[in-house]
Design a protein around this motif. Structure first.
Motif, PDB file in Angstrom:
ATOM      1  N   SER A  32      76.349 -26.452  95.577  1.00  0.00           N
ATOM      2  CA  SER A  32      76.348 -26.417  94.059  1.00  0.00           C
ATOM      3  C   SER A  32      75.981 -27.779  93.933  1.00  0.00           C
ATOM      4  CB  SER A  32      77.629 -25.470  93.827  1.00  0.00           C
ATOM      5  OG  SER A  32      78.708 -26.147  93.848  1.00  0.00           O
ATOM      6  N   ASP A  33      76.398 -29.132  94.518  1.00  0.00           N
ATOM      7  CA  ASP A  33      76.111 -29.893  94.301  1.00  0.00           C
ATOM      8  C   ASP A  33      74.495 -30.367  93.563  1.00  0.00           C
ATOM      9  OD1 ASP A  33      78.755 -30.047  93.986  1.00  0.00           O
ATOM     10  OD2 ASP A  33      78.741 -31.760  96.032  1.00  0.00           O
ATOM     11  N   PHE A  34      74.435 -30.392  93.874  1.00  0.00           N
ATOM     12  CA  PHE A  34      72.498 -29.746  93.265  1.00  0.00           C
ATOM     13  C   PHE A  34      72.192 -28.797  93.123  1.00  0.00           C
ATOM     14  CE2 PHE A  34      68.293 -31.287  95.159  1.00  0.00           C
ATOM     15  CZ  PHE A  34      68.495 -32.629  94.860  1.00  0.00           C
ATOM     16  N   ILE A  35      71.545 -29.385  91.833  1.00  0.00           N
ATOM     17  CA  ILE A  35      71.422 -28.133  90.512  1.00  0.00           C
ATOM     18  C   ILE A  35      69.554 -28.701  90.251  1.00  0.00           C
ATOM     19  CG2 ILE A  35      71.170 -27.124  88.349  1.00  0.00           C
ATOM     20  CD1 ILE A  35      74.303 -26.978  88.630  1.00  0.00           C
ATOM     21  N   VAL A  36      69.110 -27.500  90.201  1.00  0.00           N
ATOM     22  CA  VAL A  36      67.726 -27.871  90.486  1.00  0.00           C
ATOM     23  C   VAL A  36      67.008 -26.616  88.908  1.00  0.00           C
ATOM     24  CG1 VAL A  36      65.062 -28.063  90.988  1.00  0.00           C
ATOM     25  CG2 VAL A  36      66.627 -29.385  92.666  1.00  0.00           C
ATOM     26  N   ASN A  37      66.491 -27.646  88.349  1.00  0.00           N
ATOM     27  CA  ASN A  37      65.425 -26.413  86.946  1.00  0.00           C
ATOM     28  C   ASN A  37      64.415 -26.768  86.966  1.00  0.00           C
ATOM     29  OD1 ASN A  37      69.180 -26.495  86.051  1.00  0.00           O
ATOM     30  ND2 ASN A  37      67.597 -24.282  85.053  1.00  0.00           N
ATOM     31  N   GLU A  38      63.344 -25.958  86.988  1.00  0.00           N
ATOM     32  CA  GLU A  38      62.034 -26.262  87.030  1.00  0.00           C
ATOM     33  C   GLU A  38      61.923 -26.496  85.582  1.00  0.00           C
ATOM     34  OE1 GLU A  38      58.994 -23.578  89.543  1.00  0.00           O
ATOM     35  OE2 GLU A  38      57.950 -22.877  87.686  1.00  0.00           O
ATOM     36  N   VAL A  39      60.658 -27.116  85.690  1.00  0.00           N
ATOM     37  CA  VAL A  39      60.325 -27.768  83.838  1.00  0.00           C
ATOM     38  C   VAL A  39      58.637 -26.723  83.734  1.00  0.00           C
ATOM     39  CG1 VAL A  39      59.812 -29.243  82.421  1.00  0.00           C
ATOM     40  CG2 VAL A  39      61.980 -29.591  83.779  1.00  0.00           C
ATOM     41  N   ASP A  40      58.781 -26.514  82.620  1.00  0.00           N
ATOM     42  CA  ASP A  40      57.293 -25.982  82.188  1.00  0.00           C
ATOM     43  C   ASP A  40      56.292 -26.722  82.214  1.00  0.00           C
ATOM     44  OD1 ASP A  40      57.801 -25.487  80.283  1.00  0.00           O
ATOM     45  OD2 ASP A  40      57.579 -22.818  80.315  1.00  0.00           O
ATOM     46  N   ARG A  41      54.663 -26.493  82.074  1.00  0.00           N
ATOM     47  CA  ARG A  41      54.047 -27.327  81.197  1.00  0.00           C
ATOM     48  C   ARG A  41      53.806 -27.499  80.168  1.00  0.00           C
ATOM     49  NH1 ARG A  41      47.682 -26.347  83.928  1.00  0.00           N
ATOM     50  NH2 ARG A  41      48.252 -27.620  86.077  1.00  0.00           N
ATOM     51  N   ASP A  42      55.407 -26.915  79.290  1.00  0.00           N
ATOM     52  CA  ASP A  42      55.333 -26.462  77.828  1.00  0.00           C
ATOM     53  C   ASP A  42      56.213 -27.900  77.591  1.00  0.00           C
ATOM     54  OD1 ASP A  42      53.299 -24.941  77.184  1.00  0.00           O
ATOM     55  OD2 ASP A  42      54.119 -23.806  77.098  1.00  0.00           O
ATOM     56  N   GLY A  43      56.975 -28.302  78.678  1.00  0.00           N
ATOM     57  CA  GLY A  43      58.012 -29.028  78.742  1.00  0.00           C
ATOM     58  C   GLY A  43      59.553 -28.301  78.404  1.00  0.00           C
ATOM     59  N   THR A  44      59.770 -27.018  78.561  1.00  0.00           N
ATOM     60  CA  THR A  44      60.514 -25.771  78.484  1.00  0.00           C
ATOM     61  C   THR A  44      61.241 -25.815  79.881  1.00  0.00           C
ATOM     62  OG1 THR A  44      59.626 -24.887  77.067  1.00  0.00           O
ATOM     63  CG2 THR A  44      61.347 -23.781  78.199  1.00  0.00           C
ATOM     64  N   VAL A  45      62.457 -26.151  80.028  1.00  0.00           N
ATOM     65  CA  VAL A  45      63.219 -25.858  81.193  1.00  0.00           C
ATOM     66  C   VAL A  45      64.181 -24.796  81.314  1.00  0.00           C
ATOM     67  CG1 VAL A  45      65.546 -26.812  82.354  1.00  0.00           C
ATOM     68  CG2 VAL A  45      64.138 -28.250  80.218  1.00  0.00           C
ATOM     69  N   VAL A  46      62.944 -23.879  82.413  1.00  0.00           N
ATOM     70  CA  VAL A  46      63.837 -23.051  83.065  1.00  0.00           C
ATOM     71  C   VAL A  46      65.170 -22.557  83.377  1.00  0.00           C
ATOM     72  CG1 VAL A  46      62.885 -20.870  84.486  1.00  0.00           C
ATOM     73  CG2 VAL A  46      61.184 -22.955  83.939  1.00  0.00           C
ATOM     74  N   GLN A  47      65.821 -21.285  82.480  1.00  0.00           N
ATOM     75  CA  GLN A  47      66.893 -20.712  82.604  1.00  0.00           C
ATOM     76  C   GLN A  47      66.905 -19.540  83.302  1.00  0.00           C
ATOM     77  OE1 GLN A  47      69.097 -23.021  82.518  1.00  0.00           O
ATOM     78  NE2 GLN A  47      68.582 -24.954  81.145  1.00  0.00           N
ATOM     79  N   LEU A  48      67.981 -18.840  83.149  1.00  0.00           N
ATOM     80  CA  LEU A  48      68.542 -17.803  83.962  1.00  0.00           C
ATOM     81  C   LEU A  48      68.818 -17.396  82.307  1.00  0.00           C
ATOM     82  CD1 LEU A  48      67.601 -14.784  85.734  1.00  0.00           C
ATOM     83  CD2 LEU A  48      69.994 -15.703  87.210  1.00  0.00           C
ATOM     84  N   SER A  49      68.549 -16.162  82.015  1.00  0.00           N
ATOM     85  CA  SER A  49      69.629 -16.512  80.721  1.00  0.00           C
ATOM     86  C   SER A  49      69.445 -14.684  80.299  1.00  0.00           C
ATOM     87  CB  SER A  49      68.726 -16.742  79.761  1.00  0.00           C
ATOM     88  OG  SER A  49      67.071 -16.074  79.449  1.00  0.00           O
ATOM     89  N   SER A  50      68.749 -14.335  81.200  1.00  0.00           N
ATOM     90  CA  SER A  50      68.773 -12.549  81.275  1.00  0.00           C
ATOM     91  C   SER A  50      68.380 -11.960  81.635  1.00  0.00           C
ATOM     92  CB  SER A  50      67.974 -11.803  79.524  1.00  0.00           C
ATOM     93  OG  SER A  50      68.095 -10.539  79.765  1.00  0.00           O
ATOM     94  N   LEU A  51      69.259 -10.920  82.458  1.00  0.00           N
ATOM     95  CA  LEU A  51      69.025  -9.878  84.211  1.00  0.00           C
ATOM     96  C   LEU A  51      68.406  -8.408  83.625  1.00  0.00           C
ATOM     97  CD1 LEU A  51      72.180 -10.528  85.961  1.00  0.00           C
ATOM     98  CD2 LEU A  51      69.970 -11.594  85.741  1.00  0.00           C
ATOM     99  N   ASP A  52      68.223  -8.123  82.071  1.00  0.00           N
ATOM    100  CA  ASP A  52      68.066  -7.126  81.590  1.00  0.00           C
ATOM    101  C   ASP A  52      66.243  -7.065  81.666  1.00  0.00           C
ATOM    102  OD1 ASP A  52      70.549  -6.646  80.873  1.00  0.00           O
ATOM    103  OD2 ASP A  52      70.029  -6.974  79.243  1.00  0.00           O
TER     104      ASP A  52
END
Length: 501
Positions: A32-52
């Motif tokens: 958990s000391d190393f957190i990686v979030n992909e950044v798409d081509r539009d510059g949006t940081v990918v986050q998990l916001s909904s499981l539905d």
């Protein structure tokens, strides 16, 4: 032969920009000391916001088959007492889909893990007696010690007239996993894109678990880049012709993996289709002569940047550096590459170490496959091919998903880049630009430059086509290698030497 974990100097990392003494710390003491979030081509940081799962759109080409629906309510009720409520609901939904006229579009279901062999036998017999249009078999569960019953439509049952048997033979040389293609709604994109959140698992391992639960092949998935294993990561993934509701239902059965933010799109993801990654890093156990040195080092990093080396994660997290496998592939040493993939390694779990040692000593392919967990995608793919084609090491390598196979070669490419970067710094330093350097100015247009500098890989979607023809296989691997050799020659023009703020 087991090998120790690669160290920085062994993969070409040997220079620093600053002469400061610096400081030391522990990186990834916890995943958990190393957190990686992909950044798409539009510059949006990918986050998990909904499981539905989103509400499904009505099918434009759907037909009403309610007149032909057969009720299995009493059998479902009996099955509930044998298997439990959750599996009974899953089976009922499965049968309803078949009754709706979607035999070709209904993928198999996998019931809950069951370690009781006698109970599994009773389940098999129940299906034989009550659902003759279905067949069951056993697949590995979420972990190496569990088993699950898989249920699918019986293509040989008289009412089906074996209509799926021909399709099954043809799937090997088709893109993705084309089951259900005829009944996919025309108004819905053929790819389901979702955000994959994972903890302490690499991308291929996580997708292997998901693919097993969905009963789809690895080539069904697409992603822009692999993410670190010892980390908490979030990235985009696409899968071919799967319903969001089906993936969302897996969340309650997955461990250390979550799926969400579903949407249907027309195209699958390919390697390289990202702007980059955002890292949030925690260093522990800091050792420095003084707090001033820490501040000075951080200031120097901000003012002068750093040498743009490929880090150790590019060379694998195991004891066998992946660039050595890549070198064997480039040299056409097929057997050596297979041996390095299968040989014992230091630091692995005891069950995996035992399986590797067993194969090394016995060469028993079938026995080794029974011991290896499903998430070891490359190892299992190689052994499955050697089981049917003993000694055909080229075919065995081709059976590895292309996205994973090319990672070996990319790793060797990174190894050469690191050594070239070190030589450049040692010879010319970092203060001045010399002939042949690539200079990127922030005020310039970023359109094309971002693609070449910011991408992890060149875009590559061709890996979803497989072939069983050995000549084609050999040609394709050699074509891959020739392509990489060309990229090695222009590598210095595609990746900046220094990263500056």
């Amino acid at each position: 032969m087991a090998m120790k974990t690669a160290e920085e100097h062994e993969v070409g990392i040997s220079c620093f920009i600053s002469d400061l003494p610096g400081f030391r710390g522990i990186l990834k003491q916890r995943y958990s000391d190393f957190i990686v979030n992909e950044v798409d081509r539009d510059g949006t940081v990918v986050q998990l916001s909904s499981l539905d799962a989103p509400q499904e759109e009505p099918e434009e080409n759907g037909t009403n088959t309610s007149d032909n629906v057969v009720s299995y309510a009493s059998q479902i009720e009996s099955f509930k007492s044998l298997a439990g409520d959750s599996d009974a609901v899953l089976l009922e939904e499965f049968i309803n889909k078949i009754n709706a006229g979607g035999e070709d579009g209904v993928s198999p279901i996998v019931l809950s893990p069951d370690s009781d062999k006698s109970h599994r036998k009773a389940m098999h017999n129940f299906f034989k007696e009550n659902f003759k249009f279905l067949v069951t078999d056993v697949v590995d569960g979420p972990d190496a010690s569990s088993k699950c019953i898989r249920v699918r439509l019986n293509s040989a049952e008289p009412n089906n007239k074996g209509k799926n048997s021909k399709k099954r033979k043809e799937r090997g040389d088709k893109p993705f996993d084309s089951r259900g293609s005829e009944n996919w709604p025309k108004n819905v994109g053929k790819f389901l894109r979702f955000h994959l959140y994972k903890e302490n698992k690499d991308t291929h391992e996580a997708l292997g678990v998901i693919g097993n639960m969905l009963s789809v092949q690895p080539k069904s998935f697409g992603f822009a880049g692999t993410k670190d294993k010892r980390a908490v990561t979030t990235q985009r993934v696409t899968v071919y012709k799967q319903r969001a509701s089906r993936l969302a239902s897996l969340n309650k059965r997955l461990f250390g993996i979550k799926l969400g933010d579903f949407c249907y799109v027309k195209e699958g993801l390919c390697l390289g289709q990202l702007l980059g990654n955002r890292f949030t890093i925690t260093l522990r156990g800091i050792v420095a002569d003084s707090e001033d040195i820490i501040k000075a080092s951080a200031d120097a990093l901000g003012r002068h940047g750093f040498i743009n080396y490929f880090g150790l994660q590019r060379f694998g997290s195991g004891s066998l550096p992946t660039h050595l496998i890549g070198a064997a592939l480039l040299q056409g040493e097929w057997k050596l590459a297979v041996d390095m993939i299968l040989d014992p390694r230091d630091g692995e779990k005891s069950a995996i170490a035992k399986a590797r040692k067993y194969y090394k000593e016995s060469s028993d392919v079938v026995g080794t496959l029974k011991q290896l967990p499903r998430y070891l995608v490359a190892e299992r793919a190689v052994l499955q091919t050697l089981k049917t084609s003993p000694g055909n090491y080229l075919q065995a390598l081709k059976s590895i998903p292309r996205t994973l196979r090319m990672l070996y070669v990319h790793s060797y490419q990174s190894y050469l880049w690191n050594h070239a970067a070190s030589k450049r710094v040692q010879k010319y330093g970092t203060e001045n630009v010399v002939l042949g350097d690539l200079v990127y100015c922030k005020e310039n247009s970023t359109g094309k430059v971002t693609e070449s500098v910011g991408s992890e890989y060149a875009e590559d979607c061709s890996g979803r086509y497989d072939s069983n023809n050995e000549d084609e296989i050999s040609g394709e691997i050699h074509e891959e290698i020739d392509s990489v050799k060309v990229r090695l020659l222009v590598l210095a023009h595609c990746r900046g030497l220094l990263v500056l703020n």
